[in-house]
Design an enzyme around this catalytic site. Structure first.
Site, PDB file in Angstrom:
ATOM      1  N   MET A 193      27.463 -68.797   7.818  1.00  0.00           N
ATOM      2  CA  MET A 193      28.258 -69.792   8.552  1.00  0.00           C
ATOM      3  C   MET A 193      29.247 -70.386   7.569  1.00  0.00           C
ATOM      4  O   MET A 193      29.155 -71.550   7.178  1.00  0.00           O
ATOM      5  CB  MET A 193      27.325 -70.858   9.138  1.00  0.00           C
ATOM      6  CG  MET A 193      26.616 -70.376  10.388  1.00  0.00           C
ATOM      7  SD  MET A 193      25.162 -71.351  10.757  1.00  0.00           S
ATOM      8  CE  MET A 193      23.996 -70.499   9.746  1.00  0.00           C
ATOM      9  N   HIS A 229      22.793 -64.850   7.688  1.00  0.00           N
ATOM     10  CA  HIS A 229      23.744 -65.369   8.678  1.00  0.00           C
ATOM     11  C   HIS A 229      24.720 -66.299   7.949  1.00  0.00           C
ATOM     12  O   HIS A 229      24.337 -67.378   7.530  1.00  0.00           O
ATOM     13  CB  HIS A 229      22.922 -66.114   9.746  1.00  0.00           C
ATOM     14  CG  HIS A 229      23.733 -66.803  10.783  1.00  0.00           C
ATOM     15  ND1 HIS A 229      23.199 -67.780  11.602  1.00  0.00           N
ATOM     16  CD2 HIS A 229      25.038 -66.675  11.158  1.00  0.00           C
ATOM     17  CE1 HIS A 229      24.132 -68.214  12.424  1.00  0.00           C
ATOM     18  NE2 HIS A 229      25.245 -67.571  12.179  1.00  0.00           N
TER      19      HIS A 229
HETATM   20  C1  DX5 Z   1      21.577 -72.898  13.260  1.00  0.00           C
HETATM   21  C2  DX5 Z   1      20.979 -71.753  12.493  1.00  0.00           C
HETATM   22  C3  DX5 Z   1      19.659 -71.310  12.991  1.00  0.00           C
HETATM   23  C4  DX5 Z   1      18.568 -72.345  12.860  1.00  0.00           C
HETATM   24  C5  DX5 Z   1      17.693 -72.191  14.063  1.00  0.00           C
HETATM   25  O1  DX5 Z   1      22.819 -73.183  12.731  1.00  0.00           O
HETATM   26  O2  DX5 Z   1      21.849 -70.645  12.525  1.00  0.00           O
HETATM   27  O3  DX5 Z   1      19.237 -70.089  12.382  1.00  0.00           O
HETATM   28  O4  DX5 Z   1      17.793 -72.214  11.704  1.00  0.00           O
HETATM   29  O5  DX5 Z   1      16.784 -73.211  14.054  1.00  0.00           O
HETATM   30  P1  DX5 Z   1      15.936 -73.598  15.333  1.00  0.00           P
HETATM   31  O6  DX5 Z   1      15.110 -72.393  15.673  1.00  0.00           O
HETATM   32  O7  DX5 Z   1      15.131 -74.760  14.851  1.00  0.00           O
HETATM   33  O8  DX5 Z   1      16.903 -73.961  16.425  1.00  0.00           O
HETATM   34 ZN    ZN Z   2      21.099 -68.560  11.854  1.00  0.00          ZN
END
Ligand code: DX5
Ligand code: ZN
Length: 215
Positions: A68, A66
Site C-alpha cells: 500500500m 501487499h
Molecule cells: C488493511 C490491510 C489488511 C488488514 C486486514 O489495510 O490490507 O490486510 O490487515 O485486517 P482485518 O482482517 O482485521 O480487517
Molecule cells: Zn492487506
C-alpha cells in the site's frame, strides 16, 4: 482447488511476533499476508525492511506481500531478494501496470493487483490475463479491524465472470473485515484466498479460528 487462508500479520502481537509466526506455521493456514504501508498512499505506516527480512526467515508458508505504497515499482527487486512469493501493487498507485507486472514476473515472483473499494473492475480488464491474483479490498486500506463493505460480494461475482470470460487464471483474494460470519458467502461468490487479521489474532484460539475459516 480448496480456498486459502492468509492470516494478516498486521494484527499479530508485535512483542511476540516469533510466537505468532510459529502459530501460523503450525496451523492450517496457507499463506502469510504482509501489509506494507508508506504513510502516503494510506494514512498509516506498518513494517520496515529489517523486520520483514527477519519475519520471512521464520515464516514457512507462501509469503504474500501487499504494497500500500506510492510508486510500487521501486521495491520489486527488494522483496524478491527477501524471498516474497506474491507482490501485490495497487492499481491506483501505478501508472504503468503492464510494466510492473512484467518486472514482478522477471524477478521470479507472482504478480497481484489490488483494488480499493471505490475502484471499478474495468481498470483491470486489460491486464486480467497477466496477473496471478486480484486483491479486492473489502475495507478502505490502511488499518486492520474495520467493518466489511457489503458491496464486495457483488464485486467478487463480477470479477469471477471477468476472469472466466478472459480465460485468466488469477486468484481472487479478499482483504479486510473477513470473519466467521461472512467467509462462506465470500467463497460462494468466487473468492479463492481469504485474508484475515483481527478475526484470527484477536480470537481466543487463533489456531482453531484458522481451522474454522478453512472449512
Ligand atoms: C488493511 C490491510 C489488511 C488488514 C486486514 O489495510 O490490507 O490486510 O490487515 O485486517 P482485518 O482482517 O482485521 O480487517
Ligand atoms: Zn492487506
Amino acid at each position: 482447488m480448496s480456498h486459502k487462508i492468509a492470516p494478516s500479520i498486521l494484527a499479530a502481537d508485535f512483542l511476540n511476533l516469533s510466537k505468532d509466526i510459529q502459530m501460523v506455521n503450525d496451523s492450517q493456514a496457507d499463506w502469510f499476508h504482509l501489509d506494507i504501508m508508506d504513510g502516503l498512499f494510506v494514512p498509516n505506516i506498518s513494517f520496515g525492511m529489517p523486520l520483514v527480512g527477519s519475519l520471512f526467515k521464520e515464516a514457512k508458508k507462501t509469503l504474500d506481500v501487499h504494497l500500500m505504497i506510492q510508486q510500487p515499482d521501486r521495491y520489486v527487486q527488494v522483496y524478491a531478494d527477501l524471498g516474497a512469493d506474491y507482490y501485490t501493487y495497487h492499481i491506483e498507485a501505478e501508472n504503468h501496470g503492464h510494466r510492473i507486472i512484467q518486472s514482478i514476473h522477471n524477478s521470479g515472483m507472482k504478480a497481484g493487483v489490488a483494488l480499493n473499494p471505490h475502484t471499478s473492475l474495468s481498470s483491470i480488464e486489460e491486464i486480467i490475463q497477466d496477473v496471478d491474483l486480484v486483491c479486492i479490498m473489502s475495507v478502505n486500506p490502511g488499518f486492520g479491524g474495520q467493518d466489511f463493505i457489503e458491496n464486495t460480494y457483488e464485486k467478487v461475482s463480477r470479477l469471477k465472470e471477468l476472469i472466466l470470460s478472459k480465460n485468466s487464471s488469477a486468484l481472487i483474494e479478499i482483504d479486510g473485515g473477513v470473519n466467521l460470519e461472512n467467509y462462506t458467502k465470500l467463497l460462494n461468490h468466487g473468492a479463492d484466498v481469504l485474508v484475515a487479521g483481527s478475526t484470527v489474532f484477536k480470537s481466543d484460539n487463533p489456531t482453531k479460528t484458522i481451522a474454522e475459516l478453512k472449512k
